[in-house]
Design a protein around this motif. Structure first.
Motif, PDB file in Angstrom:
ATOM      1  N   VAL A 792       0.858  -1.183   0.000  1.00 45.80           N
ATOM      2  CA  VAL A 792       0.000   0.000   0.000  1.00 45.80           C
ATOM      3  C   VAL A 792       0.894   1.234   0.000  1.00 45.80           C
ATOM      4  O   VAL A 792       1.828   1.320   0.793  1.00 45.80           O
ATOM      5  N   SER A 793       0.597   2.185  -0.889  1.00 41.75           N
ATOM      6  CA  SER A 793       1.461   3.361  -0.990  1.00 41.75           C
ATOM      7  C   SER A 793       0.778   4.659  -0.583  1.00 41.75           C
ATOM      8  O   SER A 793       1.439   5.678  -0.454  1.00 41.75           O
ATOM      9  N   SER A 794      -0.548   4.654  -0.372  1.00 45.71           N
ATOM     10  CA  SER A 794      -1.209   5.873   0.080  1.00 45.71           C
ATOM     11  C   SER A 794      -2.548   5.515   0.702  1.00 45.71           C
ATOM     12  O   SER A 794      -3.052   4.404   0.535  1.00 45.71           O
ATOM     13  N   THR A 795      -3.114   6.488   1.413  1.00 43.63           N
ATOM     14  CA  THR A 795      -4.402   6.279   2.074  1.00 43.63           C
ATOM     15  C   THR A 795      -5.511   6.494   1.058  1.00 43.63           C
ATOM     16  O   THR A 795      -5.936   7.614   0.811  1.00 43.63           O
ATOM     17  N   GLU A 846      -4.488  25.744   4.271  1.00 44.70           N
ATOM     18  CA  GLU A 846      -3.438  25.332   3.338  1.00 44.70           C
ATOM     19  C   GLU A 846      -3.882  24.211   2.405  1.00 44.70           C
ATOM     20  O   GLU A 846      -3.500  24.185   1.235  1.00 44.70           O
ATOM     21  N   PHE A 847      -4.687  23.258   2.906  1.00 41.37           N
ATOM     22  CA  PHE A 847      -5.008  22.073   2.110  1.00 41.37           C
ATOM     23  C   PHE A 847      -5.883  22.444   0.920  1.00 41.37           C
ATOM     24  O   PHE A 847      -6.859  23.184   1.059  1.00 41.37           O
ATOM     25  N   GLU A 848      -5.538  21.904  -0.233  1.00 38.31           N
ATOM     26  CA  GLU A 848      -6.197  22.307  -1.466  1.00 38.31           C
ATOM     27  C   GLU A 848      -7.338  21.377  -1.887  1.00 38.31           C
ATOM     28  O   GLU A 848      -8.206  21.769  -2.661  1.00 38.31           O
ATOM     29  N   TRP A 849      -7.368  20.144  -1.382  1.00 37.99           N
ATOM     30  CA  TRP A 849      -8.410  19.196  -1.795  1.00 37.99           C
ATOM     31  C   TRP A 849      -9.562  19.240  -0.796  1.00 37.99           C
ATOM     32  O   TRP A 849      -9.368  19.057   0.400  1.00 37.99           O
ATOM     33  N   TYR A 922     -23.901  20.364   5.719  1.00 35.55           N
ATOM     34  CA  TYR A 922     -22.823  19.821   4.901  1.00 35.55           C
ATOM     35  C   TYR A 922     -21.709  19.290   5.800  1.00 35.55           C
ATOM     36  O   TYR A 922     -21.480  19.778   6.913  1.00 35.55           O
ATOM     37  N   ILE A 923     -21.038  18.285   5.277  1.00 37.93           N
ATOM     38  CA  ILE A 923     -19.821  17.752   5.889  1.00 37.93           C
ATOM     39  C   ILE A 923     -18.695  18.019   4.904  1.00 37.93           C
ATOM     40  O   ILE A 923     -18.691  17.487   3.791  1.00 37.93           O
ATOM     41  N   ARG A 924     -17.737  18.838   5.297  1.00 38.98           N
ATOM     42  CA  ARG A 924     -16.631  19.217   4.408  1.00 38.98           C
ATOM     43  C   ARG A 924     -15.362  18.518   4.854  1.00 38.98           C
ATOM     44  O   ARG A 924     -15.007  18.539   6.037  1.00 38.98           O
ATOM     45  N   ILE A 925     -14.696  17.897   3.901  1.00 35.72           N
ATOM     46  CA  ILE A 925     -13.470  17.141   4.163  1.00 35.72           C
ATOM     47  C   ILE A 925     -12.330  17.821   3.417  1.00 35.72           C
ATOM     48  O   ILE A 925     -12.456  18.111   2.221  1.00 35.72           O
ATOM     49  N   GLN A 930      -5.649  13.987  -2.831  1.00 33.38           N
ATOM     50  CA  GLN A 930      -7.002  13.785  -3.349  1.00 33.38           C
ATOM     51  C   GLN A 930      -7.617  12.487  -2.841  1.00 33.38           C
ATOM     52  O   GLN A 930      -8.810  12.414  -2.537  1.00 33.38           O
ATOM     53  N   GLY A 931      -6.792  11.439  -2.727  1.00 31.85           N
ATOM     54  CA  GLY A 931      -7.311  10.114  -2.406  1.00 31.85           C
ATOM     55  C   GLY A 931      -8.047  10.063  -1.089  1.00 31.85           C
ATOM     56  O   GLY A 931      -9.150   9.510  -0.997  1.00 31.85           O
TER      57      GLY A 931
END
Length: 948
Positions: A792-795, A846-849, A922-925, A930-931
């Protein structure tokens, strides 16, 4: 990182034309052309082509070549080609290569012999290897170590083949004999490895007979010795006492790798304090001696594991751990501080704080770029120390207050938050803190720090002198009033019939004049006067920070100034007997508030004052004009009580988290009781005695019974095929941090033998198969387990899909059974985590996604819905419980989690109860990748509809 290719490249790699070119080059006499042709042939085989027409050509024209490069490529080619038919039998033409391999094994050149022996290690066909065994054995006594070391590996690989022990009946004896006389370190290591793998008892006997020489052996051989010790102690735990002595002797080895492995082996085999202390000391020494940051991070991980299991021993080494702060890497420093903060006790707190103070002073040098961030970490660490042990607050608070004017705003915010909490929890320090704060207030230049500092002044200035100093400090930092002035320029002009510009106004006037005959008369005149233009009065250089911030349009700060002045005036009434002085201070405060309102409503301000700040300042004005006892109680007591309640809730939350971390395990009532003091101690070392005590303690507390619940294991079993399929398969999925282990149970439900059965798997997402699938034969009505590892390489949510392919004796065609998909849940990779409110806001910006999910649920209670989302997403609610209590129809909360890969997941839940009782919102993440944002959104969409 491997990624799927979206570009289709046309390449006729298997066409007869390409094969013909390779064949012509191989038949020629040009060595370089042969080398290029062999490389092309190897590449074609790696890409899946079989090219069987080249085999005879290679046998005729390449086998006799004496060129070393061609011989090496030939062995690569022979390794890649298919050597068996569909039924698993060796192809007849493979016999042609046996004579060539035998000749190579007897070749006068050492390199040819060595690479051929290495090639034999990769052969799995007994029929090809069997004729070569005499030649392999002859190479065990070759004069060159390169040949001997590869010959030993060849013997080991052949001995491990099916029926290999019949080909080399006395192989362990021969290798043991060679080991006793061998001088080459690599060959000696290979020989010991062969004994360890194939004849463990002989390896153990050799090790025990040479205990005194182990510390002088080569590094590679010492690593194999440690591997052998781990294996033996796992199967025979009772004998680990004699091996631990060997491990401790290896702790003084010259190789860092050996020392590291020794420490890890000690921890895995023994829980005796002496052994754990030796391992921890070793990790600390390596932490200082190694320069690679990745190595240091790994060592800190090992120390963190020791801390969780053996905290009492690690407490003694806290200063050694803190020496890792000398590294300039911020990740290392952060991890070091996290470990140290969990090891603080009453005995070492003074030493730790002293060391942290020295580090804070070092950050003032400004030599490094990230000194500000490091200083922020240190301030947070000192804050945590002072909260746990209030007695040290007096030694650090005044040092940290020097950084209230720090250019790093985050660092200054941490300092002022620390001061606010300490002044409440340590009443003895109140006077000194207030005095120091009033003296250094003018140094604060950050708009986010000033409000908190003003709140402290308003709440904790209690005596007459403190209140007067507080008012004077605020007046000095605001400068001269007003904040702007009106400059007027008038220029009279004669009356004119022309249209005047819009920026001018006509003003009529009457004035007396003297006529020519000396009499008086009245004359009317008109003049043009320009409007007055307001200009900001900047004040002198010494006018303070508050004025500068107000003139930039920070009216929230203006509202805080008004509230602070109001509190100081109300408290002045209590401590000042002179009404005249009180009224004078009230007048000054009202003048300041009115001036701020005028500034906010004037064109001189960068932007108009906001409604909230305007209403707050107006409220303060009304309160000062109409003071009463009830309002005084609210302003002077309720605010402080709310803050005290917030601190107590924070402490209760920390205690609850600490309690949750400490797992309580109980032993079963019918477990065996082993009385250590009744045992014979004859022949046992002190280390063994300590180890026995620790084992008894673990057994008594139930620590040996921490196996996973059987019910949880059953939940992880996934059915892959139907009950009516000829092959039934189910998988047990184990998710580790960076890989997934699949244990697939396959059952042959037919009356026929399944030949060439293969489990073919494919993945979607950031998953990657580690091993190639192998072919198996499965007898009728029997079962077998097939293991597969996936990296596994990412979440990110991934999918594993595949099928089982097999052949039967009756039907030569391949049969395919399609398997159900295995969905990898993102919840296996994220865990609840905690961060400060400031850090959450910073990451949110800061987070863009971002993934925005609309609330769509049958749950009608806001708190119940929030609890359901927290449970479904495995996240931590950062919002205080007191902030979401009650029934108001609205709810907003922040959730936070961290993945095993270090990724941050932020969630904001904002919901409202409609008139019909349904919830909306709304629930904002948000996340950096992106994943994780998409996967969490899918999970919430799936789970939010019900509480099931």
């Amino acid at each position: 990182m491997d990624k799927s290719c979206t570009l289709l490249v046309h390449y006729d790699k298997g066409t007869p034309a390409v094969a013909k070119e390779i064949k012509e080059a191989l038949e020629g006499n040009d060595v370089e052309a042969k080398v290029d042709a062999m490389k092309k042939a190897v590449m074609l085989l790696l890409n899946g082509e079989t090219i069987p027409q080249l085999f005879i050509t290679i046998i005729r024209y390449v086998l006799p070549s004496e060129d070393h490069t061609i011989q090496k490529l030939l062995l690569l080619y022979l390794e890649l080609i298919e050597k068996t038919d569909s039924r698993g039998k060796v192809l007849p033409e493979m016999i042609l290569i046996c004579q060539n391999l035998r000749n190579n094994l007897q070749h006068p050149n050492e390199y040819i012999r060595g690479v051929t022996l290495r090639f034999l290690c990769r052969l799995k066909e007994t029929e090809i290897v069997e004729p070569l065994t005499p030649s392999v054995l002859q190479n065990l006594e070759h004069r060159h170590p390169f040949v001997r070391r590869n010959a030993i590996l060849a013997v080991m690989s052949i001995y491990k083949l099916p029926n290999g022990d019949q080909l080399f009946v006395d192989a362990p004896e021969m290798i043991e004999k060679a080991l006793s006389t061998e001088q080459d370190p690599s060959a000696k290591r290979n020989a010991f490895l062969m004994l360890f793998t194939c004849a463990e008892e002989r390896a153990v006997n050799y090790l025990l007979s040479n205990v005194d020489k182990v510390s002088d052996w080569n590094e590679s051989l010492q690593m194999v010795v440690l591997e052998l010790i781990r294996s033996v102690c796992k199967t025979k735990p009772a004998e680990k006492g004699k091996y631990i002595k060997i491990i401790i002797s290896l702790l003084s080895a010259t190789s860092s790798a050996v020392i590291y492995e020794c420490a890890g082996t000690l921890v895995s085999l023994s829980s005796a304090p002496t052994a754990i202390r030796a391992a921890a000391n070793t990790y600390c020494q390596l932490l200082l001696s190694q320069s690679d940051n990745n190595v240091k991070l790994i060592l800190l991980d090992r120390l963190s594991e020791l801390k969780s299991l053996h905290r009492d021993i690690m407490v003694e080494l806290i200063i050694d751990v803190l020496r890792a702060l000398s590294s300039p890497n911020l990740d290392i420093r952060k991890k070091t501080l996290d470990i140290a903060l969990d090891l603080i006790t009453h005995h070492n707190i003074n030493e730790v704080v002293q060391m942290l103070k020295k580090e804070v002073v070092k950050t003032q040098s400004g030599e490094l770029e990230k000194n500000g961030e490091y200083r922020q970490m240190l301030i947070q660490a000192i804050h945590a120390c002072a909260v746990k042990f209030p007695e040290v607050a007096s030694t650090v608070v005044h040092l940290l207050m020097d950084f209230l004017g720090d250019s790093n705003v985050a660092s200054a915010l941490d300092v002022v938050a620390f001061v606010r909490e300490i002044i409440e929890t340590n009443p003895k320090l109140r006077v000194s803190i207030i005095t120091r704060l009033l003296d250094t207030f003018y140094q604060i230049r950050a708009g986010k720090v000033c409000p908190c500092a003003l709140w402290i002044i308003g709440e904790y200035c209690l005596s007459l002198s403190e209140v007067e100093s507080g008012v004077a400090t605020i007046k000095q930092c605001l400068g001269e009033l007003p904040f702007y002035s009106v400059s007027e320029e008038s220029e009279p002009t004669e009356t004119s019939n022309k249209i005047q510009p819009t920026s001018s106004a006509m003003v009529s006037s009457r004035k007396p004049v003297i006529l020519a005959d000396g009499t008086y008369a009245t004359q009317s005149a008109a003049s043009e006067t320009t409007f007055s233009t307001p200009t900001v009065v900047q004040g002198s250089v010494t006018s303070g920070n508050l004025r500068t911030l107000l003139l930039t349009g920070d009216f929230f700060l203006g509202a805080v100034v008004a509230c602070t002045l109001t509190k100081l005036v109300l408290r002045l009434e209590e401590v000042q007997p002179s009404k005249t002085e009180v009224n004078k201070t009230v007048t000054q405060a009202l003048l300041i508030m009115v001036s701020m309102l005028q500034l906010g409503q004037s064109p001189a301000s960068p932007h108009p004052i906001d409604n909230d700040s305007y209403e707050r300042i107006v409220l303060c004005i009304k309160l000062l004009c109409h003071r009463n006892a009830e309002m005084k109680k609210i302003w002077l007591e309720s605010c402080r009580q709310s803050f005290v309640k917030m601190i107590s809730e924070k402490q209760l939350t920390e205690m609850a988290e600490l309690k949750a971390k400490t797992q309580t395990t109980n032993a079963q009532p019918d477990d065996l009781i082993d009385f250590f003091h009744l045992k014979s101690r004859k022949g046992m070392s002190q280390l063994e005695l300590e180890d026995q005590v620790q084992d008894d303690l673990k057994r008594a507390t139930g620590e040996f019974t921490k196996d996973e619940n059987d019910g949880n294991k059953l939940n992880r079993i996934l059915q892959l095929t139907g009950f009516s399929d000829p092959v039934y398969a189910e998988a047990y999925v184990t998710v580790h941090h960076y890989d997934i282990a699949l244990e697939v149970t396959v059952i042959n439900r037919t009356k026929e033998t399944l030949q060439n059965m293969c489990l073919e798997l494919a993945t979607m997402g950031d998953l990657k198969l580690v091993e190639r699938p192998q072919n198996y034969s499965l007898a009728p009505e029997t079962s077998m387990q097939i293991k597969a590892n996936i990296k596994v390489s990412s979440t990110e949510t991934g999918v594993i899909f595949g099928n089982i392919v097999y052949e039967t004796s009756n039907v030569m065609e391949r049969n395919v059974v399609v398997l159900n998909d295995i969905h990898i849940d993102i919840m296996d990779y994220i865990s609840p985590a905690v961060c400060s409110e400031a850090a959450f806001r910073t990451m949110w910006a800061e987070f863009e996604w971002e993934n925005k999910v609309a609330v769509n649920t049958t749950i009608q209670n806001e708190r119940e819905f929030l609890d359901h989302i927290i449970k479904s997403t495995n996240m931590k609610c950062l919002t205080a419980p007191s902030a979401i209590e009650g029934e108001c129809g609205f709810l907003a909360a922040n959730l936070y989690a961290k993945s095993v890969f270090g990724e941050d997941a932020l969630v904001n839940v904002s919901i409202e109860k409609q008139t019909d009782g349904a919830l909306s919102g709304y629930i904002r993440i948000r996340s950096k990748t992106q994943g994780i944002a998409l996967s969490l959104g899918d999970k919430i969409t799936l789970k939010q509809k019900g509480s099931s």
